[in-house]
Enzyme design. Sequence first.
Site, mmCIF file in Angstrom:
data_model
loop_
_atom_site.group_PDB
_atom_site.id
_atom_site.type_symbol
_atom_site.label_atom_id
_atom_site.label_comp_id
_atom_site.label_asym_id
_atom_site.label_seq_id
_atom_site.Cartn_x
_atom_site.Cartn_y
_atom_site.Cartn_z
ATOM 1 N N ASP A 136 0.835 -1.189 0.000
ATOM 2 C CA ASP A 136 0.000 0.000 0.000
ATOM 3 C C ASP A 136 0.877 1.248 0.000
ATOM 4 O O ASP A 136 2.036 1.206 0.433
ATOM 5 C CB ASP A 136 -0.902 0.037 1.236
ATOM 6 C CG ASP A 136 -1.889 -1.124 1.277
ATOM 7 O OD1 ASP A 136 -2.196 -1.670 0.201
ATOM 8 O OD2 ASP A 136 -2.340 -1.469 2.381
ATOM 9 N N ARG A 137 0.307 2.360 -0.427
ATOM 10 C CA ARG A 137 1.069 3.610 -0.514
ATOM 11 C C ARG A 137 1.789 3.945 0.790
ATOM 12 O O ARG A 137 2.965 4.323 0.788
ATOM 13 C CB ARG A 137 0.126 4.763 -0.885
ATOM 14 C CG ARG A 137 0.839 6.114 -1.031
ATOM 15 C CD ARG A 137 -0.153 7.237 -1.247
ATOM 16 N NE ARG A 137 -0.978 7.422 -0.041
ATOM 17 C CZ ARG A 137 -1.963 8.304 0.040
ATOM 18 N NH1 ARG A 137 -2.273 9.060 -0.996
ATOM 19 N NH2 ARG A 137 -2.660 8.416 1.157
#
Length: 299
Positions: A136-137
């Site tokens: 995920d970011r």
Amino acid sequence: MEENKIVFEVKTEEEGLKLRAYLKKVQRLSSRLIRGAALDGRLEVDDRRAKLNHIVKAGENISLNLAKKESQNIEPEKMDIKVIYEDRDMLVVDKQPGVVVHPTKSYPSGTLANGITYYFRKKGEDCIVRLINRLDRDTSGLIIVGKNQFAHMSLARDMKDKNFEKNYIAVIHGKMENEEGIIDLPIYRDREAGIRRVIDKRGQKSITRYKVVCDFKKDQLLKLTLETGRTHQIRAHLSYLGHPLYGDTLYGTEDDSQYIDRQALHAYRLKFPHPRGNGVMELRADIPQDIVDLIGKIK
């Protein structure tokens, strides 16, 4: 160049198979890779171009040429890339939080893939970005990139095997009921919930192993091992159990901005077989400073 070739020697017990079957059943190559290599003339038996219906014999050397002209619609962008390991087959980097892994409609540039494309071009390597795993970011940690089709296929295949270990550390609110255990809860993508995943019997089987590493006053530091790789798996599992990650604005309920400005999740360790059979790789990434600072504030 020899470094662009993979060579297999046919053993006595393997002879009599057609080349296609030998590569698929014995060497576990994908049908796509076999078909493409044959069409491009990149398959040879004892240095002669081979056809897929060739019957292999003991002692023959089957070579696969990995050199292949490829292109990808990812613009190179200069970026600080923290390289943990690199060889002719793979690049392993420590992704920083706040960085999207691959371009999307919402993030067409500034992604890790843009930075890696620049890195390859600067080194003069004709590689495209083949991601083996994603984060995920706002999750930091180790990401593997295959530098050729064979490495990508091998690593992606092996990632589904139990010998491929993916370990994370996470700082959670509250304390788990047991010091270690298995979370076996199906994860479902409910369209009405947006990008948030939910625990629902309609979902895919999802298994996370955990172990408490450190106890703080009210909270804990966990080591987590993924046995499946669902989107948001760790975040969804821990939130459902009432122990969301610090800083997780999607799955948490508290404002943790005074402690950390992203979810306290870090992919710190990978262990997997090298695609060329050169032993087992074990790679680690240091705990990021923002998680170290978080621990200092809550311990």
